[in-house]
Design a protein around this motif. Structure first.
Motif, PDB file in Angstrom:
ATOM      1  N   MET A 105      11.109  30.436 -11.240  1.00 23.78           N
ATOM      2  CA  MET A 105      10.072  29.900 -10.373  1.00 23.78           C
ATOM      3  C   MET A 105       8.718  30.255 -10.956  1.00 23.78           C
ATOM      4  O   MET A 105       8.528  31.321 -11.510  1.00 23.78           O
ATOM      5  CB  MET A 105      10.216  30.500  -8.977  1.00 23.78           C
ATOM      6  N   SER A 106       7.797  29.325 -10.834  1.00 20.80           N
ATOM      7  CA  SER A 106       6.428  29.566 -11.252  1.00 20.80           C
ATOM      8  C   SER A 106       5.546  29.570 -10.017  1.00 20.80           C
ATOM      9  O   SER A 106       5.812  28.861  -9.059  1.00 20.80           O
ATOM     10  CB  SER A 106       5.990  28.463 -12.203  1.00 20.80           C
ATOM     11  N   HIS A 133       7.513  28.384 -18.509  1.00 24.35           N
ATOM     12  CA  HIS A 133       6.324  29.141 -18.107  1.00 24.35           C
ATOM     13  C   HIS A 133       6.592  30.615 -18.376  1.00 24.35           C
ATOM     14  O   HIS A 133       7.737  31.032 -18.453  1.00 24.35           O
ATOM     15  CB  HIS A 133       6.002  28.885 -16.632  1.00 24.35           C
ATOM     16  N   HIS A 163       6.237  34.944 -17.990  1.00 21.95           N
ATOM     17  CA  HIS A 163       6.099  36.068 -17.057  1.00 21.95           C
ATOM     18  C   HIS A 163       5.842  37.334 -17.860  1.00 21.95           C
ATOM     19  O   HIS A 163       6.338  37.472 -18.982  1.00 21.95           O
ATOM     20  CB  HIS A 163       7.393  36.281 -16.255  1.00 21.95           C
ATOM     21  N   HIS A 217      10.628  31.000 -19.337  1.00 25.63           N
ATOM     22  CA  HIS A 217      11.867  30.357 -18.883  1.00 25.63           C
ATOM     23  C   HIS A 217      11.561  29.067 -18.141  1.00 25.63           C
ATOM     24  O   HIS A 217      10.409  28.801 -17.773  1.00 25.63           O
ATOM     25  CB  HIS A 217      12.710  31.305 -18.017  1.00 25.63           C
ATOM     26  N   GLU A 242      13.505  26.371 -15.033  1.00 28.99           N
ATOM     27  CA  GLU A 242      14.530  26.317 -13.995  1.00 28.99           C
ATOM     28  C   GLU A 242      14.628  24.881 -13.508  1.00 28.99           C
ATOM     29  O   GLU A 242      13.606  24.253 -13.216  1.00 28.99           O
ATOM     30  CB  GLU A 242      14.154  27.243 -12.827  1.00 28.99           C
ATOM     31  N   GLN A 269      13.882  33.210  -4.212  1.00 26.87           N
ATOM     32  CA  GLN A 269      13.517  33.872  -5.453  1.00 26.87           C
ATOM     33  C   GLN A 269      12.533  34.994  -5.158  1.00 26.87           C
ATOM     34  O   GLN A 269      11.501  34.781  -4.518  1.00 26.87           O
ATOM     35  CB  GLN A 269      12.922  32.956  -6.505  1.00 26.87           C
TER      36      GLN A 269
HETATM   37 MN    MN Z   1       9.549  31.835 -13.269  1.00 26.51          MN
END
Ligand code: MN
Length: 314
Positions: A1-2, A75, A77, A119, A121, A135
């Protein structure tokens, strides 16, 4: 998740409260493809619960056979772990370490960003009728913030059935069971289904602060009514929680030792200084090897938001 909801830098206050009952409304956002998320953390009044620093509840989203579903392009992290947990459906994870991993309900995907990872998703081409899950992000403590990035898929986690509860333990320990997942600070997290009506006690660690997010149904926590759409912060100092329900309910309960650090959460980064944020942003925008490349995702990588004035000024 972004984090597509807000790129505002949020200073995370680490002060835990003593035993309390705060109802903090979640915020709705649209992630595209009809996917609605309810953001529970960070909240203006509560940035952290232990080291847990972010929580999105996504779906339930009905999916036609040819539906797009979730599509979150590559994106980056830093400084955190992502904890993916599904109630229904599937998500295909790809990362810059080379992992391609499908996750289904009852399984745990745990990605440790450390000094940097990227990553994507997405809903896979072959998918079920609905997508629904949680998440979380967990902040890495200062001593581990630059750890090597890793990814772990746990095909199952401990299941505990007792007193009308069905528990799946994705972090820490409960009732003598231990989650196999590796975290970097003392914490716990589990999926709690109330399968029978009644009242029961759940043991808590008095040194942990806790929060509860219901995703279905309703219950009472120590006599206080709980429904979806609110994050209930319980503080610390409790050795148990009395849970009462009249109908089936489900949600996530999570907690941990107060982190005792002041963090900056900006976009998809957990950092301590504005310089760390600015460097990570520049490294991503320059496609620096720090983050590596995500292969196999059919779409564009996400661009970092602009830095706000207070960052530029530093
Ligand atoms: Mn993410």
């Amino acid at each position: 998740m972004s984090n597509l909801v807000s790129a505002d830098a949020l200073p995370c206050q680490a002060q835990a409260a003593d035993a309390c009952f705060e109802a903090l409304p979640t915020r709705d956002a649209e992630l595209g493809g009809g996917l609605t998320i309810r953001r529970a953390l960070p909240h203006r009044q509560r940035r952290l619960v232990g080291a847990w620093c972010f929580l999105d509840h996504f779906g339930p989203l009905p999916l036609e056979p040819n539906a797009t579903g979730m599509r979150v392009g590559p994106h980056p992290h830093i400084g955190l772990q992502t904890v993916s947990w599904l109630f229904e459906g599937e998500i295909l994870h790809r990362d810059s370490l080379g992992y391609t991993q499908l996750i289904r309900p009852g399984q745990l995907n745990l990605m440790t960003a450390g000094r940097g990872i990227a990553h994507s998703e997405e809903t896979p081409a072959e998918h079920g009728a609905r997508l629904h899950g949680l998440q979380f992000w967990v902040a890495l403590p200062e001593a581990h913030k630059n750890t090597e990035p890793t990814f772990a898929h746990h095909p199952e986690v401990p299941r505990i059935t007792r007193d009308g509860m069905a528990i799946q333990l994705f972090a820490g320990q409960l009732f003598g069971e231990h989650s196999p997942a590796q975290y970097f600070s003392p914490l716990t997290g589990f999926d709690l289904q109330l399968t029978d009506s009644g009242a029961r006690q759940l043991p808590l660690n008095p040194g942990f602060e806790y929060a509860v997010l219901l995703t279905e149904g309703a219950c009472e926590l120590d006599g206080q009514p709980c429904t979806p759409g609110q994050l209930y912060y319980l503080g610390r100092g409790r050795d148990h929680l009395t849970i009462t329900n009249k109908a089936p309910a489900r949600g996530g309960i999570f907690g941990g030792a107060p982190l005792g650090e002041t963090l900056i959460l900006w976009w998809n980064f957990v950092a301590r200084t504005q310089q760390e944020v600015a460097t990570a942003r520049a490294d991503w925008e320059a496609a620096h090897e720090r983050f590596g490349a995500v292969r196999g995702y059919d779409g564009a990588r996400l661009a970092a938001p602009e830095l706000s004035g207070r960052f530029k000024a530093s």
